[in-house]
Design a protein around this motif. Structure first.
Motif, short mmCIF file in Angstrom:
data_model
loop_
_atom_site.label_atom_id
_atom_site.label_comp_id
_atom_site.label_asym_id
_atom_site.label_seq_id
_atom_site.Cartn_x
_atom_site.Cartn_y
_atom_site.Cartn_z
N GLU A 185 57.91 -11.98 -10.85
CA GLU A 185 58.64 -13.15 -10.34
C GLU A 185 58.70 -13.16 -8.82
O GLU A 185 59.44 -13.91 -8.22
CB GLU A 185 60.07 -13.17 -10.90
CG GLU A 185 60.17 -13.28 -12.40
CD GLU A 185 60.07 -11.93 -13.09
OE1 GLU A 185 60.49 -10.90 -12.51
OE2 GLU A 185 59.54 -11.89 -14.21
N ASN A 186 57.93 -12.27 -8.17
CA ASN A 186 57.89 -12.14 -6.72
C ASN A 186 59.25 -11.77 -6.14
O ASN A 186 59.64 -12.21 -5.08
CB ASN A 186 57.36 -13.41 -6.06
CG ASN A 186 56.85 -13.13 -4.65
OD1 ASN A 186 56.48 -11.99 -4.34
ND2 ASN A 186 56.87 -14.13 -3.80
N LYS A 187 59.95 -10.92 -6.89
CA LYS A 187 61.20 -10.37 -6.40
C LYS A 187 61.03 -8.87 -6.30
O LYS A 187 60.32 -8.27 -7.10
CB LYS A 187 62.36 -10.68 -7.36
CG LYS A 187 62.68 -12.15 -7.46
CD LYS A 187 63.83 -12.36 -8.41
CE LYS A 187 64.15 -13.84 -8.53
NZ LYS A 187 65.21 -14.10 -9.49
N ILE A 188 61.65 -8.26 -5.32
CA ILE A 188 61.50 -6.82 -5.16
C ILE A 188 62.46 -6.12 -6.12
O ILE A 188 63.59 -6.54 -6.31
CB ILE A 188 61.71 -6.43 -3.69
CG1 ILE A 188 61.09 -5.07 -3.43
CG2 ILE A 188 63.13 -6.50 -3.27
CD1 ILE A 188 60.74 -4.84 -1.98
N LYS A 189 61.98 -5.10 -6.77
CA LYS A 189 62.78 -4.35 -7.74
C LYS A 189 62.78 -2.88 -7.36
O LYS A 189 61.75 -2.33 -6.95
CB LYS A 189 62.20 -4.48 -9.16
CG LYS A 189 62.29 -5.86 -9.73
CD LYS A 189 63.69 -6.16 -10.17
CE LYS A 189 63.74 -7.52 -10.86
NZ LYS A 189 65.02 -7.89 -11.32
#
Length: 193
Positions: A185-189
């Motif tokens: 989702e193009n979020k950093i985890k």
């Protein structure tokens, strides 16, 4: 009954205001009716909070900040001095637009630098870092480093606040060693190590 928080005598606190234990509210603040402030917060001099503002625990709000209806700050948020929040996109003094207020959410651990402007309707992601003097016109992802006018993505930061370095498929913090990656989702985890 002994209070377990501090409010400077020059500050005004409205009705039905919740103030958590160990919170400090300094000189010349105006906290209006229905505001909720969590535990262990530090509210600097000359801060204004309009009705319905919500502040989480361990939040620092530096001097000369106005938080208008619709602003919510989660836990561990830092707001730098003179940062600005809006709640109407197209204000006119002769037209009431209270029904058009747009909420602004500052998520857990986010930091907003001095003199930054946050246009209403935006969400600042968890642990994001907004550079001083920036203008936020859209949502900021978790762990993002943004700055400029308008603010643009310039990299990512660790929970500890240091800029992350790209190493293969990971982003690594040189300070604390935590590793992160970009998910679909193009979020950093955060990667558990």
């Amino acid at each position: 009954m002994k209070r377990d928080y501090y409010i400077h005598e020059s500050s005004y606190i409205g009705e039905n205001v919740t103030v958590g234990e160990k919170t400090k509210i300094w000189q010349f603040c105006n906290i209006m009716d229905g505001v909720s402030i969590g535990k262990n917060c530090n509210i600097g001099q000359n801060v204004f909070m309009e009705q319905g503002v919500k502040i989480g625990n361990n939040t620092t709000i530096k001097n000369n900040i106005a938080l208008y209806t619709g602003v919510v700050c989660e836990d561990d948020v830092f707001l730098g001095p003179n940062s600005v929040f809006t709640n109407v996109v197209n204000p006119r003094s002769f037209i009431s637009r209270k029904k058009e207020y747009r909420p602004t959410l500052v998520k857990k651990g986010a930091s907003i630098g001095a003199n930054a402007t946050v246009v209403c309707g935006s969400t600042i992601g968890s642990y994001a870092m907004v550079g001083a003097g920036s203008v936020i016109t859209k949502d900021v992802p978790d762990y993002a480093l943004v700055y400029g006018n308008p603010a643009r993505l310039k990299g990512y930061v660790c929970q500890c606040g240091k800029k992350l370095t790209k190493s293969n498929e990971y982003y690594v913090c040189s300070e604390c060693g935590k590793k992160y990656r970009i998910c679909k989702e193009n979020k950093i985890k955060l990667i558990e190590v």
